[in-house]
Design a protein around this motif. Structure first.
Motif, PDB file in Angstrom:
ATOM      1  N   LEU A   1       0.831  -1.210   0.000  1.00 10.46           N
ATOM      2  CA  LEU A   1       0.000   0.000   0.000  1.00 10.46           C
ATOM      3  C   LEU A   1       0.867   1.262   0.000  1.00 10.46           C
ATOM      4  O   LEU A   1       0.492   2.278  -0.580  1.00 10.46           O
ATOM      5  N   ALA A   2       2.019   1.186   0.656  1.00  9.62           N
ATOM      6  CA  ALA A   2       2.920   2.346   0.667  1.00  9.62           C
ATOM      7  C   ALA A   2       3.463   2.618  -0.735  1.00  9.62           C
ATOM      8  O   ALA A   2       3.499   3.764  -1.194  1.00  9.62           O
ATOM      9  N   LYS A   3       3.841   1.543  -1.400  1.00  8.54           N
ATOM     10  CA  LYS A   3       4.330   1.708  -2.782  1.00  8.54           C
ATOM     11  C   LYS A   3       3.235   2.325  -3.655  1.00  8.54           C
ATOM     12  O   LYS A   3       3.473   3.279  -4.396  1.00  8.54           O
ATOM     13  N   GLU A   4       2.037   1.771  -3.519  1.00  5.19           N
ATOM     14  CA  GLU A   4       0.915   2.258  -4.324  1.00  5.19           C
ATOM     15  C   GLU A   4       0.667   3.746  -4.052  1.00  5.19           C
ATOM     16  O   GLU A   4       0.400   4.523  -4.973  1.00  5.19           O
ATOM     17  N   SER A   5       0.795   4.126  -2.795  1.00  3.31           N
ATOM     18  CA  SER A   5       0.510   5.514  -2.418  1.00  3.31           C
ATOM     19  C   SER A   5       1.579   6.467  -2.942  1.00  3.31           C
ATOM     20  O   SER A   5       1.265   7.556  -3.427  1.00  3.31           O
ATOM     21  N   VAL A   6       2.846   6.062  -2.825  1.00  8.44           N
ATOM     22  CA  VAL A   6       3.916   6.936  -3.348  1.00  8.44           C
ATOM     23  C   VAL A   6       3.731   7.107  -4.855  1.00  8.44           C
ATOM     24  O   VAL A   6       3.827   8.221  -5.390  1.00  8.44           O
ATOM     25  N   LEU A   7       3.403   6.028  -5.524  1.00 10.06           N
ATOM     26  CA  LEU A   7       3.223   6.123  -6.978  1.00 10.06           C
ATOM     27  C   LEU A   7       2.034   7.010  -7.331  1.00 10.06           C
ATOM     28  O   LEU A   7       2.057   7.713  -8.335  1.00 10.06           O
ATOM     29  N   LYS A   8       1.016   6.973  -6.487  1.00  8.12           N
ATOM     30  CA  LYS A   8      -0.168   7.804  -6.751  1.00  8.12           C
ATOM     31  C   LYS A   8       0.231   9.279  -6.743  1.00  8.12           C
ATOM     32  O   LYS A   8      -0.170  10.043  -7.615  1.00  8.12           O
ATOM     33  N   ALA A   9       1.009   9.661  -5.732  1.00  6.64           N
ATOM     34  CA  ALA A   9       1.452  11.060  -5.648  1.00  6.64           C
ATOM     35  C   ALA A   9       2.322  11.405  -6.847  1.00  6.64           C
ATOM     36  O   ALA A   9       2.186  12.455  -7.469  1.00  6.64           O
ATOM     37  N   PHE A  10       3.201  10.493  -7.163  1.00  2.00           N
ATOM     38  CA  PHE A  10       4.170  10.724  -8.228  1.00  2.00           C
ATOM     39  C   PHE A  10       3.505  10.800  -9.599  1.00  2.00           C
ATOM     40  O   PHE A  10       3.924  11.545 -10.466  1.00  2.00           O
ATOM     41  N   ASP A  11       2.450   9.994  -9.759  1.00  2.00           N
ATOM     42  CA  ASP A  11       1.861   9.836 -11.092  1.00  2.00           C
ATOM     43  C   ASP A  11       0.789  10.858 -11.450  1.00  2.00           C
ATOM     44  O   ASP A  11       0.284  10.834 -12.555  1.00  2.00           O
ATOM     45  N   SER A  12       0.395  11.693 -10.534  1.00  2.00           N
ATOM     46  CA  SER A  12      -0.685  12.621 -10.870  1.00  2.00           C
ATOM     47  C   SER A  12      -0.327  13.380 -12.142  1.00  2.00           C
ATOM     48  O   SER A  12       0.720  14.018 -12.212  1.00  2.00           O
ATOM     49  N   GLY A  13      -1.198  13.291 -13.110  1.00  2.00           N
ATOM     50  CA  GLY A  13      -0.963  13.991 -14.370  1.00  2.00           C
ATOM     51  C   GLY A  13      -0.028  13.261 -15.315  1.00  2.00           C
ATOM     52  O   GLY A  13       0.141  13.655 -16.450  1.00  2.00           O
ATOM     53  N   LEU A  14       0.553  12.168 -14.833  1.00  2.00           N
ATOM     54  CA  LEU A  14       1.540  11.471 -15.668  1.00  2.00           C
ATOM     55  C   LEU A  14       0.898  10.769 -16.865  1.00  2.00           C
ATOM     56  O   LEU A  14       1.448  10.782 -17.965  1.00  2.00           O
TER      57      LEU A  14
END
Ligand code: CO8
Length: 259
Positions: free
Chosen positions: A208-221
């Motif tokens: 879930l931590a990985k998923e969450s970091v990627l969510k922040a990182f991926d916004s607009g990606l």
């Protein structure tokens, strides 16, 4: 499952799986089969409860020197669209377990993009990163313009993407592209050590931590990747792409005509 271009190891350390890219004669150039094999091995690790983190590596000379130019050189834009290789990349992006890239030597073009698709990067002193697609008449197509820019900022990404310049491991560390540099003899061991630290934590929390970091990182990606992909395909309709890739294969300097 047996593979032609990768070596998969489940015994490298407790809870750690490793994938070695194994086309050394071609500096681990990423042909379609190799990328398919990486995807398959990662999916198997993702479904395997005895594995909690994965390390992807090449050899001392090359992590990967990019997409396989010889395989792409004659392709049309329509061919590239139909091959649809980026579905494989999108699947790798969705792997739930943490993936650490252990990079030594060249990580160029698609090789740099594959390292950036991983969650952390451990580099040897000899690692070199670059997006040199511009030298062969195209541009990054597997996230280079988006992930690199987010990692290192606009002007550094522009310089790498527009000039094709390689950066050293030290520059990559200073720019925030990689986690750490270690002596070449230790880079794989260090990546495994990092994977072991992750593997000691709760697997569900890690997921879930990985998923969450990627969510922040991926916004607009996604929008950026879509845009990049269309432009990447479009370049296969140009004469300069043919000239650039053919010149590479024929070992001569490319003569670009802006067509
Ligand atoms: N594709 C195919 N073959 C390659 C590639 C490549 N990317 N890189 C190296 N090779 C081959 C060479 O052709 C050579 O083969 P051979 O012995 O049969 O002639 C062998 O590997 C060894 O390479 P060199 O002799 O060139 O080794 P050097 O040490 O002189 O040079 C370099 C090393 C600087 C890394 C040089 O090989 C080079 O410039 N390679 C190409 C780098 C490049 O342009 N990469 C970007 C490719 S395009 C791309 O990645 C687009 C990504 C978008 C989609 C991603 C989908 C996977």
């Amino acid at each position: 499952m047996s593979y032609e271009y990768i070596i998969v190891n489940k015994e490298v350390a407790p809870f750690i799986g490793s994938i070695q890219l194994n086309r050394p004669q071609e500096l681990n150039a990423l042909n379609l089969q190799l990328m398919g094999e990486i995807k398959k091995a990662l999916e198997e690790f993702d479904a395997d409860d005895s594995i909690r983190a994965v390390v992807i590596h090449g050899n001392e000379r090359a992590f990967a020197a990019g997409a396989d130019i010889k395989q792409m050189a004659g392709k049309s834009a329509v061919d590239m669209l139909k091959i649809d290789q980026f579905t494989t990349w999108d699947t790798i992006r969705k792997i739930k377990k943490p993936i650490i890239a252990a990079v030594s030597g060249f990580a160029l073009g698609g090789g740099c993009e594959l390292a950036m698709l991983c969650d952390m990067i451990v580099a040897s002193e000899t690692a070199q990163f670059g997006q040199p697609e511009i030298n062969i008449g195209v541009m990054p197509g597997a996230g280079g313009t988006q992930r690199l820019t987010r990692a290192v900022g606009k002007v550094r990404a522009m310089e790498m993407v527009l000039t094709g310049k390689f950066i050293t491991a030290e520059e990559a560390l200073a720019f925030g592209l990689i986690n750490k540099i270690v002596p070449t003899a230790l880079y794989l061991r260090e990546a495994i050590k990092m994977a072991q630290i992750v593997a000691e934590k709760s697997p569900i929390a890690i997921q879930l931590a990985k998923e969450s970091v990627l969510k922040a990182f991926d916004s607009g990606l996604q929008e950026g990747l879509h845009f990049e992909r269309k432009n990447f395909y479009m370049l296969f309709a140009t004469e300069d792409q043919k000239e650039g890739m053919n010149a590479f294969v024929e070992k001569r300097k490319a003569n670009f005509i802006n067509q």
